[in-house]
Design an enzyme around this catalytic site. Structure first.
Site, short mmCIF file in Angstrom:
data_model
loop_
_atom_site.label_atom_id
_atom_site.label_comp_id
_atom_site.label_asym_id
_atom_site.label_seq_id
_atom_site.Cartn_x
_atom_site.Cartn_y
_atom_site.Cartn_z
N ASP A 58 10.00 -1.31 0.07
CA ASP A 58 10.96 -1.78 1.07
C ASP A 58 11.51 -3.14 0.63
O ASP A 58 10.77 -3.95 0.06
CB ASP A 58 10.29 -1.98 2.43
CG ASP A 58 9.84 -0.68 3.08
OD1 ASP A 58 9.94 0.38 2.43
OD2 ASP A 58 9.38 -0.74 4.23
N HIS B 215 5.37 0.90 -5.48
CA HIS B 215 4.96 2.23 -5.92
C HIS B 215 5.67 2.66 -7.20
O HIS B 215 6.69 2.09 -7.58
CB HIS B 215 5.28 3.25 -4.81
CG HIS B 215 4.59 2.96 -3.52
ND1 HIS B 215 3.50 3.67 -3.08
CD2 HIS B 215 4.85 2.02 -2.55
CE1 HIS B 215 3.11 3.19 -1.90
NE2 HIS B 215 3.91 2.19 -1.56
N SER C 34 8.26 -11.98 -2.10
CA SER C 34 7.99 -11.62 -3.49
C SER C 34 9.17 -10.82 -4.04
O SER C 34 10.05 -10.41 -3.30
CB SER C 34 6.71 -10.78 -3.58
OG SER C 34 5.69 -11.31 -2.74
#
Length: 298
Positions: free
Chosen positions: A113, A169, A256
C-alpha cells in the site's frame, strides 16, 4: 499540503500526514535543520524511539493514532486490544480477504500500500527525487555493475506513510537473492524532506536485493528506511522459491519507501500512473492492485 491522485475515484485528495507540523518545522527552519543534522537523522535517535515503541507502555499511543487517522482495523488479523506494543500494531498483518491480488499472470501488481511514482526509459545517472533534484543508481546501491543492467528501464517508487500498511510483498513468483545492507542516516521520506535534502535516498539507511522473477525479469528491489524506522525486516528466505504475493518483509515505525527497478522492455506501466507522475502527483494504490502489464513479446 500533500496532494495525491486516487485512481478509484479519479480525484485528487489531501494526505493526512502524521506529525506534519513537526516535519515542516524541522525541514523549513534554521533551528529545525540544525536539530535534524545533529540529532534527528542519527541512528541513536531512531534506535531509542524504536526501543520505546517495542515496549508495552507504547500501547497507549495506538487508540489515539487509529482515531486521528480513521484507520480501519476490521481488516487486521489482530483486534485492537491484542497488540503488544505500538510497533506490533504498526506492522500489523491483514486478513487474507483485506487485499485482492489481480488474477492475470501478465498483470504487474503493487508490492504494498502507498503512494506511487513511475518513471520509464530512465537515465541511471539522473534519477528524479523531486523536480530539480536527482541522484544516480550507482550512488544508491554502490554497485555499478548491477546498476548498469537497468539502463533505459523502469523505476517505481512506492512511499509508505505512517498510516499505511507497512508490509511489502513479492510481485511475482521467483527466487530472491540475499539482501545487501547499506548504512546511512534517518531523514524523513516525506515529500517536504525530499525537496530539502539532496540525494536523500542515497543518504538514508537502505537494503537492496535482486529478485529473479518468473515473468518480469531480474527486479532490483531497494527498501529505504526513514526517521524513526529502527529496522527494515526481511522475512523471506534467500534462494528459496516464493509465490506471487508472498511477504518479503516489513518496516517498523516511520514513513518508508520501496524502489523497484526493471530492465528495459520488461513492463509497461498503466497510463494513468505515468500521466500523474508527469504532472507531479503520486497515485494511491493498494497491495495486489494492477499497476501495469508484462511487455508484449517478453
Amino acid at each position: 499540503m500533500i496532494k495525491y491522485y486516487d485512481r478509484k475515484t479519479q480525484t485528487y485528495q489531501i494526505e493526512k500526514v502524521a506529525g506534519e507540523k513537526m516535519i515542516r518545522w524541522t525541514y523549513s527552519s534554521p533551528v529545525g535543520m540544525r536539530l535534524l543534522e545533529t540529532v534527528v537523522k542519527k541512528r541513536m535517535c531512531s534506535s531509542f524511539y524504536g526501543w520505546y515503541l517495542d515496549r508495552r507502555i507504547s500501547r497507549r499511543k495506538i487508540h489515539p493514532f487509529v482515531c486521528k487517522f480513521d484507520l480501519d482495523l476490521s481488516i487486521a488479523e489482530k483486534n485492537l486490544k491484542d497488540f503488544s506494543s505500538f510497533n506490533d500494531f504498526f506492522y500489523r498483518k491483514l486478513k487474507p480477504s483485506a487485499r485482492s491480488i489481480d488474477p492475470c499472470q501478465d498483470s504487474l501488481i503493487s508490492l504494498g500500500d502507498g503512494k506511487l511514482l513511475a518513471y520509464e526509459d530512465i537515465n541511471l545517472d539522473c534519477l528524479v527525487q523531486v523536480k530539480g533534484l536527482t541522484y544516480s543508481l550507482k550512488e544508491l546501491i554502490k554497485d555499478p555493475e548491477t546498476a548498469s543492467k537497468y539502463k533505459r528501464g523502469t523505476c517505481l517508487i512506492l512511499r509508505l506513510c505512517p498510516t499505511d500498511y507497512h508490509r511489502f510483498h513479492f510481485i511475482d513468483s521467483g527466487i530472491c537473492e540475499p539482501s545487501h545492507r547499506i548504512k546511512g542516516s534517518y531523514y524523513s521520506v516525506n515529500p517536504v524532506a525530499l525537496q530539502k535534502v539532496a540525494k536523500l535516498f542515497c543518504e538514508n539507511k537502505r537494503e537492496w536485493s535482486i529478485f529473479h522473477s518468473d515473468h518480469f525479469g531480474d527486479i532490483l528491489t531497494i527498501e529505504v528506511g526513514a526517521t524513526f524506522v529502527g529496522s527494515i525486516i526481511q522475512s523471506y528466505t534467500p534462494h528459496q522459491p516464493v509465490a506471487r504475493g508472498d511477504e518479503k518483509g516489513y518496516f517498523k515505525f516511520g514513513g518508508s519507501t520501496v524502489l523497484l527497478f526493471f530492465e528495459e522492455n520488461k513492463i509497461k506501466i498503466d497510463p494513468d500512473i505515468v500521466e500523474q507522475t508527469k504532472l507531479g502527483y503520486e497515485t494511491y494504490i493498494l497491495f495486489g492492485e494492477k499497476i501495469g502489464v508484462r511487455h508484449k513479446g517478453r
